[in-house]
Design a protein around this motif. Structure first.
Motif, PDB file in Angstrom:
ATOM      1  N   UNK A 149      45.047  38.531  54.625  1.00 25.48           N
ATOM      2  CA  UNK A 149      44.715  37.792  55.849  1.00 25.48           C
ATOM      3  C   UNK A 149      44.466  36.342  55.444  1.00 25.48           C
ATOM      4  N   UNK A 150      44.060  35.484  56.380  1.00 30.85           N
ATOM      5  CA  UNK A 150      44.023  34.039  56.145  1.00 30.85           C
ATOM      6  C   UNK A 150      43.279  33.660  54.871  1.00 30.85           C
ATOM      7  N   UNK A 151      42.116  34.258  54.656  1.00 35.50           N
ATOM      8  CA  UNK A 151      41.303  33.903  53.495  1.00 35.50           C
ATOM      9  C   UNK A 151      42.036  34.191  52.193  1.00 35.50           C
ATOM     10  N   UNK A 152      42.709  35.348  52.117  1.00 38.67           N
ATOM     11  CA  UNK A 152      43.431  35.699  50.906  1.00 38.67           C
ATOM     12  C   UNK A 152      44.650  34.829  50.676  1.00 38.67           C
ATOM     13  N   UNK A 177      49.244  41.297  48.159  1.00 39.53           N
ATOM     14  CA  UNK A 177      48.298  41.142  49.261  1.00 39.53           C
ATOM     15  C   UNK A 177      48.042  42.493  49.920  1.00 39.53           C
ATOM     16  N   UNK A 178      47.176  43.310  49.309  1.00 38.60           N
ATOM     17  CA  UNK A 178      46.837  44.601  49.921  1.00 38.60           C
ATOM     18  C   UNK A 178      46.081  44.407  51.228  1.00 38.60           C
ATOM     19  N   UNK A 179      46.219  45.380  52.105  1.00 39.73           N
ATOM     20  CA  UNK A 179      45.554  45.337  53.401  1.00 39.73           C
ATOM     21  C   UNK A 179      44.036  45.313  53.221  1.00 39.73           C
ATOM     22  N   UNK A 180      43.365  44.478  54.003  1.00 40.37           N
ATOM     23  CA  UNK A 180      41.907  44.430  53.954  1.00 40.37           C
ATOM     24  C   UNK A 180      41.339  45.795  54.343  1.00 40.37           C
ATOM     25  N   UNK A 181      40.423  46.293  53.520  1.00 36.77           N
ATOM     26  CA  UNK A 181      39.843  47.610  53.766  1.00 36.77           C
ATOM     27  C   UNK A 181      40.551  48.728  53.032  1.00 36.77           C
ATOM     28  N   UNK A 182      41.470  48.380  52.119  1.00 31.29           N
ATOM     29  CA  UNK A 182      42.168  49.408  51.355  1.00 31.29           C
ATOM     30  C   UNK A 182      41.203  50.142  50.434  1.00 31.29           C
ATOM     31  N   UNK A 203      40.570  37.169  44.954  1.00 34.75           N
ATOM     32  CA  UNK A 203      39.426  36.904  45.825  1.00 34.75           C
ATOM     33  C   UNK A 203      39.161  38.100  46.746  1.00 34.75           C
ATOM     34  N   UNK A 204      39.481  39.311  46.241  1.00 33.20           N
ATOM     35  CA  UNK A 204      39.030  40.527  46.929  1.00 33.20           C
ATOM     36  C   UNK A 204      37.513  40.494  47.037  1.00 33.20           C
ATOM     37  N   UNK A 205      36.981  41.152  48.071  1.00 36.54           N
ATOM     38  CA  UNK A 205      35.535  41.121  48.274  1.00 36.54           C
ATOM     39  C   UNK A 205      35.084  42.422  48.933  1.00 36.54           C
ATOM     40  N   UNK A 206      33.769  42.598  48.978  1.00 44.20           N
ATOM     41  CA  UNK A 206      33.204  43.787  49.607  1.00 44.20           C
ATOM     42  C   UNK A 206      33.622  45.056  48.882  1.00 44.20           C
ATOM     43  N   UNK A 207      33.796  46.141  49.646  1.00 45.20           N
ATOM     44  CA  UNK A 207      34.181  47.418  49.063  1.00 45.20           C
ATOM     45  C   UNK A 207      35.573  47.350  48.434  1.00 45.20           C
ATOM     46  N   UNK A 208      36.448  46.471  48.948  1.00 49.68           N
ATOM     47  CA  UNK A 208      37.770  46.299  48.341  1.00 49.68           C
ATOM     48  C   UNK A 208      37.623  45.903  46.870  1.00 49.68           C
TER      49      UNK A 208
END
Length: 340
Positions: A149-152, A177-182, A203-208
């Protein structure tokens, strides 16, 4: 005194969003324990960004149309921030982007009601390129794995452009660019390993990010390549990283920051946070805390200007414009375009 606060409180992104909510709760309790703002206690209404952008827009409109909520603190997702920015202007609602990192947010310089007291993606990701080349000046092959998405995509473009400008012979051997929430990154890890990069930037973040780290480490990615985790500080208390990984903080952070660690107010916040939540505040926590400090400073400046009369939304926005605010991590100066 109502304030709307938007962050992720459920789903994979909550690994990043809940530390922000925790910090908001703690800061508001600390402010209220000292008498509130101008003698008025704060009360937050939290909105879960996991419901999607349309739901976030609807909740923002509902809260902003209630004049009891003079300020909105929104949002975590860059996509949500971009969607809310025109609405803030339409509703004339002072809005503090507590985690809106995309450089696109305030590009036109016309915002009157949207403010961002922290940095943005361009200086942040250029800094990673500069630091990487200090640590590994002979790098030839780089790979990128960022959320789709935009940030990535923005981060990938900024990092690539900076690397090419600083070291023109660098070759980009993979961009994923894997889908956010993968939940599963095995395909991306296989492609990264096959491309044999000297450096993997993410720049993956969170649970990703947590899932990527746990799946990539047993497969040797962290030993075969220099890994740069731009938002890596958020997983240090949840995953064991091998020595040599470049671990980043995006925006304001307490960890490894000499200025923040020397500030007695910051030390008190960190101690209170660790006591209440059983872990140390990561940079989303600090960014949220700083956003609330920024809001409080605007109220105090506006009250001083009005001689104690409760300020209007326009008077609050005027107090934010061009302001200089001491935060937990330094001093935020608001530019003419409302960027910090």
């Amino acid at each position: 005194l109502g304030v709307g606060v938007m962050t992720f409180t459920s789903g994979p992104a909550a690994a990043y969003g809940l530390p922000g909510k925790n910090a908001a709760e703690l800061m508001i309790d600390m402010i209220n324990a000292r008498g509130g703002i101008g003698g008025v206690p704060l009360k937050a209404t939290y909105v879960d960004e996991a419901q999607g952008t349309q739901g976030v827009i609807a909740e923002y409109r509902r809260l902003a149309e209630d004049k009891g909520n003079q300020v909105m603190i929104a949002a975590l997702s860059s996509a949500n921030c971009l969607a809310l920015a025109p609405l803030a202007e339409q509703l004339q609602a002072p809005t503090i982007g507590w985690n809106c990192d995309t450089h696109q947010l305030l590009l036109d310089g016309k915002s009157r009601y949207y403010f961002r007291p922290n940095g943005n993606t361009i200086p942040e990701f250029v800094a990673y390129a500069l630091y990487l080349l200090q640590r590994k000046p002979d790098v030839k092959r780089i790979a990128i794995v960022n959320p789709d998405y935009a940030f990535g995509h923005d981060a990938a473009l900024i990092f690539k452009t900076a690397m090419k400008a600083l070291k023109p012979d660098v070759e980009v051997v993979a961009e994923l660019f894997p889908k956010l929430g993968s939940a599963n990154f095995q395909t991306e890890i296989s492609k990264l390993s096959a491309s044999r990069p000297d450096v993997v930037f993410s720049n993956l973040w969170g649970a990703d990010l947590e899932n990527f780290v746990r799946q990539a480490q047993p497969r040797g990615l962290f030993t075969s390549s220099q890994v740069v985790l731009a938002l890596g500080e958020t997983v240090l208390q949840r995953a064991n990283l091998p020595d040599g990984v470049i671990v980043g903080v995006l925006g304001d952070g307490w960890w490894m920051s000499p200025d923040a660690r020397a500030n007695p107010v910051t030390k008190a916040f960190v101690e209170a946070y660790e006591k209440r939540f059983g872990e140390y505040p990561v940079f989303p926590s600090v960014k949220m805390a700083n956003a609330i400090i920024y809001m409080k400073a605007a109220y105090e400046a506006a009250l001083k200007k009005t001689g104690g009369k409760w300020p209007s939304r326009d008077e609050l926005a005027d107090a934010m414009r061009g302001s200089t605010v001491k935060t937990l991590t330094g001093t935020t100066v608001t530019r003419k375009d409302n960027d910090g």
